[in-house]
Design a protein around this motif. Sequence first.
Motif, mmCIF file in Angstrom:
data_model
loop_
_atom_site.group_PDB
_atom_site.id
_atom_site.type_symbol
_atom_site.label_atom_id
_atom_site.label_comp_id
_atom_site.label_asym_id
_atom_site.label_seq_id
_atom_site.Cartn_x
_atom_site.Cartn_y
_atom_site.Cartn_z
ATOM 1 N N ARG A 12 26.309 34.975 28.042
ATOM 2 C CA ARG A 12 26.719 33.818 28.849
ATOM 3 C C ARG A 12 27.822 33.017 28.132
ATOM 4 N NH1 ARG A 12 22.087 32.164 29.567
ATOM 5 N NH2 ARG A 12 21.941 30.597 27.935
ATOM 6 N N PHE A 13 27.610 32.713 26.854
ATOM 7 C CA PHE A 13 28.565 31.901 26.097
ATOM 8 C C PHE A 13 29.919 32.607 26.000
ATOM 9 C CE2 PHE A 13 30.589 30.251 22.295
ATOM 10 C CZ PHE A 13 30.385 28.891 22.405
ATOM 11 N N TYR A 14 29.884 33.874 25.621
ATOM 12 C CA TYR A 14 31.136 34.630 25.518
ATOM 13 C C TYR A 14 31.789 34.785 26.888
ATOM 14 C CZ TYR A 14 30.472 36.217 20.637
ATOM 15 O OH TYR A 14 30.347 36.298 19.277
ATOM 16 N N GLU A 16 31.665 32.833 29.517
ATOM 17 C CA GLU A 16 32.313 31.603 29.969
ATOM 18 C C GLU A 16 33.708 31.440 29.385
ATOM 19 O OE1 GLU A 16 29.469 28.645 28.796
ATOM 20 O OE2 GLU A 16 28.136 29.070 30.498
ATOM 21 N N ARG A 17 33.985 32.125 28.310
ATOM 22 C CA ARG A 17 35.283 32.023 27.645
ATOM 23 C C ARG A 17 36.164 33.249 27.877
ATOM 24 N NH1 ARG A 17 31.468 29.121 25.961
ATOM 25 N NH2 ARG A 17 31.838 27.138 24.937
ATOM 26 N N GLY A 18 35.674 34.181 28.683
ATOM 27 C CA GLY A 18 36.445 35.391 28.968
ATOM 28 C C GLY A 18 36.390 36.427 27.859
ATOM 29 N N TRP A 19 35.482 36.251 26.919
ATOM 30 C CA TRP A 19 35.410 37.171 25.773
ATOM 31 C C TRP A 19 34.601 38.424 26.061
ATOM 32 C CZ3 TRP A 19 33.768 32.881 21.822
ATOM 33 C CH2 TRP A 19 34.821 31.968 21.670
ATOM 34 N N THR A 20 34.032 38.520 27.268
ATOM 35 C CA THR A 20 33.263 39.713 27.624
ATOM 36 C C THR A 20 34.095 40.673 28.470
ATOM 37 O OG1 THR A 20 32.345 38.551 29.536
ATOM 38 C CG2 THR A 20 31.007 38.564 27.524
ATOM 39 N N ASP A 21 35.357 40.387 28.618
ATOM 40 C CA ASP A 21 36.222 41.215 29.452
ATOM 41 C C ASP A 21 36.701 42.479 28.743
ATOM 42 O OD1 ASP A 21 35.938 39.216 31.322
ATOM 43 O OD2 ASP A 21 37.894 38.307 30.925
#
Length: 105
Positions: A12-14, A16-21
């Motif tokens: 969730r945290f990542y 929200e910042r687009g870091w899971t793309d």
Amino acid sequence: MELNDAQEWIKRFYGERGWTDYGPFIRVGFLMEEAGEVARVVRTYEIGRGRPDEADQPKAELRRELVGEIGDVLGNLALLAGLYGITLEEAFDAHRQKLLKRFEE
């Protein structure tokens, strides 16, 4: 916090910042980068850096840095596992079962 709860929080945290793309190849690269940072801190803690251009750090400061770097490894590992539908609890349980089977007396 339980392992699966931690994994969901990281996602969730990542996210929200687009870091899971990022796909698995890039995520593995991040994981290796963070593992290298763990290695650097362990080396510094155990034998120092031996560089005249770097001041020695107190052990307590190095320990704090190591905690953070290990956390970074866990975060990237959690995301990588999630890309394949694997929970951290599932991975740890498989690891535990493998070791128990291998070394059962």
